[in-house]
Motif scaffolding. Structure first.
Motif, mmCIF file in Angstrom:
data_model
loop_
_atom_site.group_PDB
_atom_site.id
_atom_site.type_symbol
_atom_site.label_atom_id
_atom_site.label_comp_id
_atom_site.label_asym_id
_atom_site.label_seq_id
_atom_site.Cartn_x
_atom_site.Cartn_y
_atom_site.Cartn_z
ATOM 1 N N GLU A 246 -12.367 -0.941 -0.693
ATOM 2 C CA GLU A 246 -12.484 0.357 -0.027
ATOM 3 C C GLU A 246 -13.702 1.099 -0.550
ATOM 4 O OE1 GLU A 246 -9.057 2.971 -0.283
ATOM 5 O OE2 GLU A 246 -7.690 1.334 0.202
ATOM 6 N N HIS B 55 0.868 -1.172 0.000
ATOM 7 C CA HIS B 55 0.000 0.000 0.000
ATOM 8 C C HIS B 55 0.911 1.231 0.000
ATOM 9 C CE1 HIS B 55 -4.325 1.314 1.072
ATOM 10 N NE2 HIS B 55 -3.667 2.420 0.804
ATOM 11 N N TRP C 195 -5.374 5.921 -15.480
ATOM 12 C CA TRP C 195 -6.589 5.573 -14.731
ATOM 13 C C TRP C 195 -7.432 4.542 -15.469
ATOM 14 C CZ3 TRP C 195 -6.948 6.981 -9.799
ATOM 15 C CH2 TRP C 195 -6.216 8.100 -9.361
ATOM 16 N N ASN D 38 -2.389 -2.424 -3.729
ATOM 17 C CA ASN D 38 -3.452 -1.446 -3.585
ATOM 18 C C ASN D 38 -3.265 -0.328 -4.598
ATOM 19 O OD1 ASN D 38 -5.732 -0.241 -1.944
ATOM 20 N ND2 ASN D 38 -4.263 1.450 -1.946
ATOM 21 N N GLU D 39 -4.263 -0.143 -5.435
ATOM 22 C CA GLU D 39 -4.348 0.996 -6.351
ATOM 23 C C GLU D 39 -3.065 1.306 -7.113
ATOM 24 O OE1 GLU D 39 -6.025 4.414 -4.451
ATOM 25 O OE2 GLU D 39 -7.905 3.394 -4.043
#
Ligand code: PNW
Length: 450
Positions: free
Chosen positions: A355, A118, A252, A162-163
């Protein structure tokens, strides 16, 4: 109708945002330890040196989790706490911390979901080129193996990343997260490729060391929400979600980050549009990357209203005065509904909301309690959408509220409070907010109250 019996009700945090103790017990520096101390990078010079002091107060926090009644807790492991140099020597004391945390969770009937990355990369690895280095997937797989050996007897749920959109995109394309660089497209695409290889190689390690492991991946997305339920608007939203923009703004794009992992190939439109800047894709690479997760995580906070425009789509402005959270994010109550529907349709793997939550400027009232009615409404309406998606056939494995407690919100410092638990950063007092009680009741009746 309610959620499935096995539905995973959880809450999430991450290491740098809550732990503090940046150099205790042999921990090495992470890129965030360094970045947050550079002048002008984080709001008013805030940093995570203490944060929620969770490193020392984890037991108190686990007791609060038990009171909240969550079935699962998603936390992240700080790589430099476990391996101060990023590779080689293992810091036993760092591993011990996570081991104690895991034991405590299990003693309270809470299933640990450990995220391996993360964003707090060991600074030493950054100095060796970080995700640009072709050895970086191997570094990550070795670290995953150490964690698996230490915790795999008790931790059966892992999330690799994460992301990635944020720790590559915001960090190296937009340059506003650690280490705060703006690099050329070919280099950031190489990093993305290495990250996905790292997901694959780490998954293989985890699967060989922990036979009953369940692996997830947790990218993020802002979901295109159709302005009506007319077929053409729904189709427009679906296209907007998965299509690579012709201008090559890739960082993105949902398909770029998920098709390789979930389907074993990069999307055709992206390959065409990014052709000049693509990294070397080795013969075996796609097989390695396509270590299909057992659950497909997704962090969703926001939607973007979209309508049909000929064969394409058009983003529609939010109406003046429409709801926004304290961090200034527009609210689209249907984002979980459409997001989960579209993602399950494309990838066919159970979706886990890793999330979802909102920031608000909470403070203790005169009566000493923290009243956060807007958060309750936000959670309520997002969960209704999630349940509707599930009723209409999408497989929804669970929901992790972001966040268990207020914490360090990256470049925005302690500006934004996302927690179910209020944290007074001066005294480290924790005060469960009204939303804590509401979520507790929701979990107790498996969402029947919604
Ligand atoms: C996520 N965006 O970050 C992270 O996983 C958390 O660590 C963080 O605290 C939380 O969401 C709230 O921000 C995001 O620009 C950062 O869309 C930026 C975006 C989304 C998520």
């Amino acid at each position: 109708m309610s959620f499935e019996k096995e539905f995973v009700w959880g809450a999430a945090t991450s290491s740098y945002q809550i732990e503090g103790a940046p150099f205790e017990d042999g921990k090495g520096a992470s890129i965030w330890d360094v970045y947050s101390h550079l002048p002008g990078k984080v709001f008013e010079g805030h940093h995570g040196d203490v944060a929620c002091d969770h490193y020392h107060r984890f037991h108190e926090d686990v007791l609060l989790m038990a009171r909240l009644g969550i079935k699962a807790y998603r936390f992240s492991i700080s790589w430099p706490r476990v391996m101060p140099m990023g590779t080689g020597n293992v810091n036993q004391k760092g591993l011990d911390f996570y081991s104690r945390l895991v034991d405590d969770l299990l003693a309270h009937g809470i299933t640990p979901y450990a995220t391996l990355y993360h964003w707090d990369q060991p600074y030493e690895l950054y100095k060796r080129g970080g995700w640009l280095n072709p050895d970086s997937p191997k570094w990550f797989a070795d670290y995953a193996a150490e964690v698996a050996r230490a915790l795999g007897d008790r931790v059966k749920h892992f999330i690799t990343f994460n992301e990635p959109q944020v720790f590559i995109g915001l960090a190296f394309v937009e340059g506003v997260h650690a280490p705060g660089l703006r690099l050329p497209v070919n280099e950031t695409l190489t990093m993305a490729h290495h990250v996905m290889l790292a997901h694959g190689m780490a998954s293989m390690e985890l699967r060989s060391l922990i036979p009953d492991v369940k692996i997830g991946y947790a990218p993020t997305s802002n979901v295109p929400v159709p302005v009506t339920r007319k077929t053409e608007d729904v189709e427009a939203a679906r296209k907007a979600y998965f299509t690579m923009p012709e201008n090559g703004d890739w960082s993105w794009n949902v398909s770029w980050w998920s098709d390789p992992v979930m389907l074993g190939q990069y999307p055709d439109d992206g390959l065409r549009i990014l052709e000049k800047n693509l990294p070397q894709i080795g013969q075996e690479d796609m097989k390695i990357i396509h270590q299909k997760p057992d659950f497909y995580g997704q962090n969703i906070y926001r939607g973007i209203p979209v309508k049909a425009d000929g064969h394409g789509w058009k983003e529609v402005l939010h109406k003046p005065g429409s709801p926004k959270t304290a961090i200034n994010w527009h609210v689209d109550f249907d984002c979980l509904y459409w997001g989960v529907k579209f993602l399950y349709e494309r990838y066919g793997t159970p979706v886990m909301i890793t999330e979802n939550g909102m920031s608000s400027h909470d403070w203790p009232s005169l009566d000493g309690a923290v009243h956060d009615p807007a958060r309750i409404d936000y959670l309520h309406r997002h969960l209704l959408g999630l349940r509707k998606a599930s009723e209409e056939g999408a497989s929804v494995a669970g929901y992790f509220q972001w966040s268990l407690m207020d914490n360090f919100e990256w470049a925005r410092g302690y500006n934004d409070r996302f927690g179910l638990i209020y944290v007074d950063y001066e005294t480290q007092e924790r005060i469960p907010k009204d939303s804590f009680e509401w979520y507790r009741n929701t979990i107790l009746c498996n969402g029947e109250n919604l």
